[in-house]
Motif scaffolding. Structure first.
Motif, PDB file in Angstrom:
ATOM      1  N   ALA A   1      -1.124   6.136   6.756  1.00 18.88           N
ATOM      2  CA  ALA A   1      -0.520   5.923   7.337  1.00 18.88           C
ATOM      3  C   ALA A   1       0.895   4.698   6.462  1.00 18.88           C
ATOM      4  O   ALA A   1       2.246   4.612   7.050  1.00 18.88           O
ATOM      5  N   ASP A   2       0.268   4.874   4.916  1.00 23.91           N
ATOM      6  CA  ASP A   2       0.547   4.205   3.801  1.00 23.91           C
ATOM      7  C   ASP A   2       0.071   3.978   2.656  1.00 23.91           C
ATOM      8  O   ASP A   2      -1.154   3.470   2.810  1.00 23.91           O
ATOM      9  N   GLY A   3       0.478   3.277   1.400  1.00 26.72           N
ATOM     10  CA  GLY A   3       0.427   3.381   0.510  1.00 26.72           C
ATOM     11  C   GLY A   3      -0.312   4.878   0.206  1.00 26.72           C
ATOM     12  O   GLY A   3       0.202   5.400   0.089  1.00 26.72           O
ATOM     13  N   SER A   4      -0.921   4.236  -0.851  1.00 29.75           N
ATOM     14  CA  SER A   4      -2.019   5.288  -2.277  1.00 29.75           C
ATOM     15  C   SER A   4      -3.148   4.722  -2.278  1.00 29.75           C
ATOM     16  O   SER A   4      -3.690   3.764  -2.843  1.00 29.75           O
ATOM     17  N   ALA A   5      -4.211   6.356  -1.905  1.00 26.06           N
ATOM     18  CA  ALA A   5      -5.734   5.896  -2.299  1.00 26.06           C
ATOM     19  C   ALA A   5      -5.654   5.975  -4.016  1.00 26.06           C
ATOM     20  O   ALA A   5      -7.071   5.832  -4.769  1.00 26.06           O
ATOM     21  N   VAL A   6      -4.769   7.142  -4.568  1.00 26.70           N
ATOM     22  CA  VAL A   6      -5.148   7.081  -5.855  1.00 26.70           C
ATOM     23  C   VAL A   6      -4.614   5.394  -6.499  1.00 26.70           C
ATOM     24  O   VAL A   6      -5.285   5.008  -7.088  1.00 26.70           O
ATOM     25  N   ASP A   7      -3.829   5.293  -5.846  1.00 28.22           N
ATOM     26  CA  ASP A   7      -3.046   4.020  -6.970  1.00 28.22           C
ATOM     27  C   ASP A   7      -4.419   2.807  -6.381  1.00 28.22           C
ATOM     28  O   ASP A   7      -4.344   2.198  -7.377  1.00 28.22           O
ATOM     29  N   TRP A   8      -5.075   3.271  -5.413  1.00 20.69           N
ATOM     30  CA  TRP A   8      -5.909   1.943  -5.072  1.00 20.69           C
ATOM     31  C   TRP A   8      -7.400   2.965  -6.301  1.00 20.69           C
ATOM     32  O   TRP A   8      -7.973   1.342  -6.819  1.00 20.69           O
ATOM     33  N   ILE A   9      -7.417   3.728  -6.342  1.00 19.72           N
ATOM     34  CA  ILE A   9      -8.585   4.370  -7.538  1.00 19.72           C
ATOM     35  C   ILE A   9      -7.692   3.391  -8.651  1.00 19.72           C
ATOM     36  O   ILE A   9      -9.130   2.448  -9.653  1.00 19.72           O
ATOM     37  N   ASN A  10      -6.967   3.416  -9.460  1.00 19.16           N
ATOM     38  CA  ASN A  10      -6.440   3.086 -11.269  1.00 19.16           C
ATOM     39  C   ASN A  10      -6.526   1.324 -10.805  1.00 19.16           C
ATOM     40  O   ASN A  10      -7.000   0.622 -11.286  1.00 19.16           O
ATOM     41  N   ASP A  11      -6.315   0.441  -9.580  1.00 18.25           N
ATOM     42  CA  ASP A  11      -5.791  -0.548  -9.427  1.00 18.25           C
ATOM     43  C   ASP A  11      -6.514  -1.048  -8.263  1.00 18.25           C
ATOM     44  O   ASP A  11      -5.148  -1.287  -7.205  1.00 18.25           O
TER      45      ASP A  11
ATOM     46  N   GLU B   1      -7.040  -4.079  -6.818  1.00 15.45           N
ATOM     47  CA  GLU B   1      -6.541  -5.036  -7.028  1.00 15.45           C
ATOM     48  C   GLU B   1      -5.137  -5.905  -6.486  1.00 15.45           C
ATOM     49  O   GLU B   1      -4.910  -6.678  -5.845  1.00 15.45           O
ATOM     50  N   HIS B   2      -4.515  -4.479  -7.214  1.00 17.40           N
ATOM     51  CA  HIS B   2      -2.835  -4.442  -6.277  1.00 17.40           C
ATOM     52  C   HIS B   2      -2.718  -3.320  -5.494  1.00 17.40           C
ATOM     53  O   HIS B   2      -1.197  -3.387  -5.301  1.00 17.40           O
ATOM     54  N   ALA B   3      -3.309  -2.333  -5.330  1.00 12.79           N
ATOM     55  CA  ALA B   3      -2.739  -1.536  -4.170  1.00 12.79           C
ATOM     56  C   ALA B   3      -4.076  -1.266  -3.543  1.00 12.79           C
ATOM     57  O   ALA B   3      -4.702  -1.775  -3.369  1.00 12.79           O
TER      58      ALA B   3
END
Length: 467
Positions: free
Chosen positions: A160-170, A172-174
């Motif tokens: 729905a929103d955001g990025s799982a790849v960004d969450w893996i890499n960061d 704290e902020h993704a």
């Protein structure tokens, strides 16, 4: 009963296409495997439900926007793994995270944040000895998101929103937010037996435990016939030496070939060594051989070297018996059962109750491959069906030496990363050949099975680059 008896000749091709899709993709949704498959399968669902039950003993469940095929497994099979985002087979950690994620999603609402799902899975994983999950560790986050991506591919979760790849890499902020499709999450995991009742992984196999004792000779013949059809459909090849006399008779039956050919649209080839459903055009398999990529190329070239060696130097080859199907099943089940937790409390009571309930009852599903060899280049070592079969044995040292020669000759067309690890490349190539029943891996080498002779005449050359 005649398969597809209410299907006209003009509609038969479409019916067979729907059957192949169901058999290849046991879970079908509005988006998986694509947007055209669900309407096709739903059109033929009534006929398929009858034919799959009678022919194979399978149950087809259609509800809303989901079609689920509940198979009957007759043996443990490691050739149909789940795959990561990088197309690598799931390891045990990823399977565990997948099951725990499904458990959490079953108790969630209509949406869930990736970090919230991760924290819940980590809490559950921490209760499992030897598992655990630390969201501070990137390898654990990678493994967890591979499980989430598997569910997303099938429509159980929708971004729905955001990025799982960004969450893996960061982390704290993704963040990432998912919509949950409860119908699909419920269809993904639908065991036929309560897991707390199981004493061994083999309790999940076959339909004997649920079917009860066969009522007479005809009922037993029907049950054996369904098992023979399942073997011929699910395995790349069924060797007569691997099955008992009753199954052997069913596999030789003209009715079995007629049923499977009419159901799938694929011809069944029968040879002295066994039977194989010829998977023309890769229409009913998740493993295509020959295929593309360095591993598939190396495996194909190795086939040609092996077949040539067996043809011209048969006197130098040792022959050994392969483990029987029963022996392979016992070995695999013992390794899996070694990881079962100790039973206690309610779990022990449920299992004991199941044991008592099943007292006196009999004990409780690979992609079709290419055709069998048309001669006995590799099969000449096989004794008559019913006797112990022996197969040519090639040592790991011989296989490594031949692969090294192949890399030296054809390495210019292979991945540099893979040819830099010849031991890993050989292991991957042999695993691929084992998954399509060309070889049987054993201590110190591999047994060469008859199907490999199909590729004895392979030739190869590197493409010239025009500058």
């Amino acid at each position: 009963m005649r398969v597809a008896q209410n299907v006209s000749t003009l509609d038969l091709d479409e019916y067979q296409q729907a059957a192949r899709q169901v058999l290849r993709h046991p879970l079908i949704t509005t988006s998986y495997p694509d947007r055209t498959t669900l309407p096709l399968v739903r059109k033929w669902a009534s006929q398929l439900r009858v034919d799959l039950a009678e022919t194979l003993g399978y149950t087809l469940v259609s509800s809303g926007d989901t079609v689920r095929l509940r198979r009957v497994q007759d043996t443990l099979d490691a050739t149909h793994p789940a795959y990561t985002r990088a197309r690598k087979p799931f390891d045990r950690r990823r399977y565990a995270y997948l099951v725990l994620a499904l458990s959490v999603l079953g108790r969630a609402g209509t949406q869930i944040a990736l970090s919230e799902l991760a924290d819940a899975v980590a809490a559950e994983a921490g209760r499992v000895d030897g598992l655990g999950m630390d969201t501070e560790r990137k390898p654990d986050r990678d493994a967890f998101v591979d499980a989430v991506a598997w569910l997303e591919t099938r429509g159980a979760l929708r971004m729905a929103d955001g990025s799982a790849v960004d969450w893996i890499n960061d982390p704290e902020h993704a963040e990432a937010l998912y919509d949950i499709d409860r119908e699909i999450t419920g269809a993904v995991y639908a065991p036929t037996r309560v897991l707390q009742h199981l004493n061994s992984v083999t309790d999940l196999l076959s339909d004997a435990a649920s079917a009860g004792p066969a009522q007479g000779i005809n009922a037993e013949r029907r049950r054996t016939g369904r098992r023979a059809r399942r073997l011929a459909l699910e395995q790349p090849v069924v060797y007569y030496a691997d099955v008992d006399e009753n199954l052997r008779g069913q596999l030789r039956s003209p009715a079995l070939a007629e049923d499977l050919e009419r159901l799938t649209g694929l011809p069944l080839e029968r040879r002295a060594e066994g039977v194989a459903l010829i998977n023309t055009g890769g229409r009913l398999t998740d493993i295509t051989f020959p295929g593309t990529g360095t591993v598939a190329q190396a495996a194909l070239l190795l086939c040609a070297r092996i077949a040539g060696y067996l043809t011209f130097s048969p006197h130098r080859v040792e022959k050994l018996p392969a483990a029987t199907a029963a022996e392979r099943l016992a070995d695999a089940s013992a390794r899996i059962d070694a990881a079962l937790p100790a039973r206690s409390g309610v779990t022990a009571l449920l299992a004991d109750a199941a044991d008592a309930d099943s007292a006196g009852r009999p004990g409780a599903a690979a992609p079709p491959g290419d055709a069998l060899p048309s001669d006995d280049v590799a099969a000449e070592a096989t004794k008559a069906a019913g006797d112990e079969a022996t197969y040519p044995f090639l040592s790991d040292s011989w296989l490594r030496a031949e692969l090294t020669k192949l890399v030296e000759e054809f390495g210019g067309g292979m991945s540099e990363r893979q040819i830099a690890d010849p031991a890993g490349l050989l292991d991957d190539a042999l695993n691929l050949l084992a998954s399509v029943s060309f070889v049987a891996r054993t201590d110190g080498g591999a047994l060469i099975l008859p199907l490999l002779a199909r590729y004895r005449g392979v030739t190869a050359q590197l493409k010239e680059t025009i500058r």
